[in-house]
Design an enzyme around this catalytic site. Structure first.
Site, PDB file in Angstrom:
ATOM      1  N   GLN A   1       0.827  -1.218   0.000  1.00 41.33           N
ATOM      2  CA  GLN A   1       0.000   0.000   0.000  1.00 41.33           C
ATOM      3  C   GLN A   1       0.858   1.263   0.000  1.00 41.33           C
ATOM      4  OE1 GLN A   1      -2.216   0.802   3.615  1.00 41.33           O
ATOM      5  NE2 GLN A   1      -3.699   2.094   2.564  1.00 41.33           N
TER       6      GLN A   1
ATOM      7  N   TYR B   1       2.141  -8.125  15.654  1.00 43.70           N
ATOM      8  CA  TYR B   1       2.495  -6.984  14.789  1.00 43.70           C
ATOM      9  C   TYR B   1       3.112  -5.855  15.624  1.00 43.70           C
ATOM     10  CZ  TYR B   1       1.693  -2.958  11.678  1.00 43.70           C
ATOM     11  OH  TYR B   1       1.845  -1.823  10.906  1.00 43.70           O
TER      12      TYR B   1
HETATM   13  C1  VAH Z   1      -2.767  -2.303  10.092  1.00 41.21           C
HETATM   14  N1  VAH Z   1      -2.774  -0.591   8.363  1.00 41.21           N
HETATM   15  O1  VAH Z   1      -3.987  -2.140  10.156  1.00 41.21           O
HETATM   16  C2  VAH Z   1      -1.943  -1.215   9.411  1.00 41.21           C
HETATM   17  C3  VAH Z   1      -1.500  -0.145  10.372  1.00 41.21           C
HETATM   18  C4  VAH Z   1      -2.116   1.367  12.240  1.00 41.21           C
HETATM   19  C5  VAH Z   1      -2.540   0.233  11.394  1.00 41.21           C
HETATM   20  O2  VAH Z   1      -0.297  -0.450  10.988  1.00 41.21           O
HETATM   21  O3  VAH Z   1      -2.217  -3.289  10.538  1.00 41.21           O
END
Ligand code: VAH
Length: 318
Positions: free
Chosen positions: A12, A142
């Site tokens: 993206q 993450y």
């Molecule tokens: C996600 N678009 O949703 C990413 C981002 C703050 C969100 O890091 O994982």
């Protein structure tokens, strides 16, 4: 910056950063590298493209050596929701991939841009006006990889003198390349659904407020930070940057002003709702504004107007 490598260039951010950097620095001076997603024609026809799995250290080193890279925008990453489905895979790409980039940057004297995220914060973080320096403790893989990334970039800068810089991005909204596997993806999907079907079923609750940013501002932040005089930077990595703090209801209301027959429903995804509720609602980005002149151009109405303008020619319902 003379010779630039963008990892994750088919993603993206990468798919929009690449053409902007090519226009600024010359097509042949910006090498786009991707692995999972197939590149589109614009990416491959406007300049050099190569397939690169950042988990393979010799492959990272070889690309940097071959092209004489001096700056790496390291965007290759798994996003939050998909990282929860494949946590070990996310660690491999997001952390082992970063270490390979930092090791190559150390031995080849490259500068590195690393995108962290609001995902680097957790439930113990102050949710409003989140300070630049505060408790993080993310509860997602993450977020753990992003905190680790911020710390690794700081370590390589302090101990090896590698010029590392980065920001904590909020949810990013764009019309060129849809995101994949993110918690904030609803903020992009809603526009496609509104124009194609005049209805969207959102996977987050109507009042789930999160920081968001339009892609042109995200690109400006990355380039402005990397071009700034490094000697004047204090924090360097993980700068809070944001443009708006909005909920699905806020975005739906703004879309409805332009598409009066648009309706929104809610089919909550408990995993992504849980992730979103662990993140802050609004970051304080005054440190980035003061240290290197960060200033977003798009607020909610301007972003919605521009998204509908660009997408409507492609997606308007009959
Ligand atoms: C996600 N678009 O949703 C990413 C981002 C703050 C969100 O890091 O994982």
């Amino acid at each position: 910056m003379k010779k630039i490598l963008i990892t994750g260039a088919t993603g993206q951010i990468g798919s929009e950063l690449t053409p902007v950097l090519r226009a600024k620095y010359g097509n042949q001076n910006v090498i786009a590298a991707g692995h999972r997603r197939e590149p589109d024609a614009e990416l491959t026809e406007s300049g050099p493209f190569c397939s690169l799995d950042v988990r393979v250290a010799p492959a990272v080193e070889a690309v940097v050596a071959k092209h004489g890279i001096d700056t790496i925008f390291h965007l290759a990453s798994l996003l939050s929701a998909v990282a929860e489905q494949k946590p070990q895979h996310a660690w491999d790409i997001n952390v082992n991939g970063l270490i390979n980039v930092l090791e190559t940057a150390r031995t080849r004297n490259c500068s590195v841009f690393f995108p962290s995220s609001i995902g680097a914060f957790g439930p113990l973080t102050p949710a409003d006006d989140t300070p630049q320096d505060t408790i993080q403790h993310p509860t997602t893989m993450y977020g753990i990889t992003k905190v680790c990334g911020e710390l690794l970039c700081g370590y390589y800068q302090k101990h090896f003198g590698v010029d590392t810089r980065g920001v904590r991005y909020p949810g990013l909204i764009s019309y060129r390349t849809p995101p994949g596997g993110g918690t904030t993806d609803y903020a992009v999907e809603i526009f496609y659904a509104a124009l194609k079907n005049r209805h969207y079923d959102c996977f987050l609750k109507a009042d789930t407020r999160l920081d968001m940013m339009y892609m042109p501002d995200a690109i400006d932040a990355a380039i402005r930070l990397m071009e700034f005089d490094g000697k004047r930077l204090i924090h360097r990595n993980g700068y809070n940057v944001t443009a708006m703090s909005v909920s699905p209801a806020d975005i739906a209301r703004e879309i409805k002003k332009r598409l009066p027959d648009f309706t929104v429903g809610y089919r909550i995804d408990p995993v992504r709702q849980g992730i979103a509720e662990s993140w802050p609602r609004h970051m304080d980005d005054s440190v980035a504004r003061n240290e290197w002149g960060w200033k977003p151009q798009f607020d909610l109405p301007a972003m919605v107007e521009d998204m509908i303008r660009h997408l409507s020619s492609r997606l308007t319902a009959p």
